[in-house]
Motif scaffolding. Structure first.
Motif, PDB file in Angstrom:
ATOM      1  N   MET A  39       0.770  -1.235  -0.087  1.00 49.91           N
ATOM      2  CA  MET A  39       0.083  -0.040  -0.016  1.00 49.91           C
ATOM      3  C   MET A  39       0.904   1.255   0.072  1.00 49.91           C
ATOM      4  O   MET A  39       2.100   1.231   0.721  1.00 49.91           O
ATOM      5  N   ASN A  40       0.568   2.126  -0.830  1.00 48.06           N
ATOM      6  CA  ASN A  40       1.283   3.346  -0.831  1.00 48.06           C
ATOM      7  C   ASN A  40       0.617   4.441  -0.418  1.00 48.06           C
ATOM      8  O   ASN A  40      -0.621   4.807  -0.370  1.00 48.06           O
ATOM      9  N   MET A  41       1.121   5.182   0.669  1.00 41.30           N
ATOM     10  CA  MET A  41       0.611   6.558   1.274  1.00 41.30           C
ATOM     11  C   MET A  41       1.570   7.490   1.420  1.00 41.30           C
ATOM     12  O   MET A  41       2.960   7.154   1.195  1.00 41.30           O
ATOM     13  N   THR A  42       1.333   8.655   2.020  1.00 41.93           N
ATOM     14  CA  THR A  42       2.338   9.748   2.267  1.00 41.93           C
ATOM     15  C   THR A  42       2.163   9.846   3.689  1.00 41.93           C
ATOM     16  O   THR A  42       1.206   9.938   4.547  1.00 41.93           O
ATOM     17  N   VAL A  43       3.266   9.702   4.542  1.00 41.78           N
ATOM     18  CA  VAL A  43       3.327   9.802   6.065  1.00 41.78           C
ATOM     19  C   VAL A  43       4.523  10.967   6.392  1.00 41.78           C
ATOM     20  O   VAL A  43       5.663  10.745   5.671  1.00 41.78           O
ATOM     21  N   ASN A  44       4.016  11.984   7.056  1.00 42.49           N
ATOM     22  CA  ASN A  44       4.573  12.909   7.384  1.00 42.49           C
ATOM     23  C   ASN A  44       5.269  13.521   6.237  1.00 42.49           C
ATOM     24  O   ASN A  44       6.440  14.011   6.028  1.00 42.49           O
ATOM     25  N   GLY A  45       4.601  13.773   5.034  1.00 45.85           N
ATOM     26  CA  GLY A  45       5.062  14.471   3.720  1.00 45.85           C
ATOM     27  C   GLY A  45       5.898  13.746   2.972  1.00 45.85           C
ATOM     28  O   GLY A  45       6.529  13.911   1.738  1.00 45.85           O
ATOM     29  N   ARG A  46       6.305  12.489   3.521  1.00 46.61           N
ATOM     30  CA  ARG A  46       7.154  11.516   2.563  1.00 46.61           C
ATOM     31  C   ARG A  46       6.183  10.114   2.041  1.00 46.61           C
ATOM     32  O   ARG A  46       5.501   9.824   2.572  1.00 46.61           O
ATOM     33  N   ASP A  47       6.490  10.166   0.714  1.00 42.12           N
ATOM     34  CA  ASP A  47       5.724   8.923   0.140  1.00 42.12           C
ATOM     35  C   ASP A  47       6.342   7.593   0.259  1.00 42.12           C
ATOM     36  O   ASP A  47       7.631   7.527   0.358  1.00 42.12           O
ATOM     37  N   VAL A  48       5.751   6.664   1.100  1.00 43.87           N
ATOM     38  CA  VAL A  48       5.995   5.380   1.653  1.00 43.87           C
ATOM     39  C   VAL A  48       5.262   4.190   1.050  1.00 43.87           C
ATOM     40  O   VAL A  48       3.892   4.241   0.786  1.00 43.87           O
ATOM     41  N   GLU A  49       6.031   3.094   0.922  1.00 44.60           N
ATOM     42  CA  GLU A  49       5.203   1.996   0.573  1.00 44.60           C
ATOM     43  C   GLU A  49       5.253   1.016   1.852  1.00 44.60           C
ATOM     44  O   GLU A  49       6.225   0.841   2.304  1.00 44.60           O
ATOM     45  N   LEU A  50       4.210   0.578   2.252  1.00 48.22           N
ATOM     46  CA  LEU A  50       3.986  -0.165   3.385  1.00 48.22           C
ATOM     47  C   LEU A  50       3.497  -1.617   3.048  1.00 48.22           C
ATOM     48  O   LEU A  50       2.946  -1.848   2.164  1.00 48.22           O
ATOM     49  N   PRO A  51       4.042  -2.564   4.015  1.00 46.56           N
ATOM     50  CA  PRO A  51       3.674  -3.909   3.953  1.00 46.56           C
ATOM     51  C   PRO A  51       2.196  -4.345   3.832  1.00 46.56           C
ATOM     52  O   PRO A  51       1.445  -3.342   4.598  1.00 46.56           O
TER      53      PRO A  51
END
Length: 67
Positions: A1-13
Motif C-alpha cells: 500500500m502506498n501513502m504519504t506519511v509526514n510528507g514522505r511517500d512510503v510503501e507499506l507492507p
C-alpha cells in the motif's frame, strides 16, 4: 500500500491495514502519538482501529520530553 506519511511517500507492507498497525510498523508510542488521517485528527477512542487505504495522507505527531 502506498501513502504519504509526514510528507514522505512510503510503501507499506500488506499487513499494515489500520492506524495501530502503522504506529507499530514505525515503532511509535501509541499513547503519545496524535494522528491526522486525510486532514482529520483522529480521536484516540477510534484512532487505533481506523482503516487505511492506498493513497491516504497521514501526519503523525509524537510528544517527547526534554529540557
Amino acid at each position: 500500500m502506498n501513502m504519504t506519511v509526514n510528507g514522505r511517500d512510503v510503501e507499506l507492507p500488506d499487513h499494515v491495514t489500520t492506524v495501530r498497525d502503522l504506529l507499530d510498523h514505525f515503532k511509535l508510542n501509541k499513547e503519545l502519538a496524535i494522528v491526522e488521517l486525510n486532514q482529520s485528527i483522529l480521536d484516540k477512542s477510534i484512532r487505533d482501529d481506523a482503516a487505511l487505504s492506498d493513497g491516504d495522507r497521514i501526519e503523525i505527531v509524537q510528544f517527547v520530553g526534554g529540557g
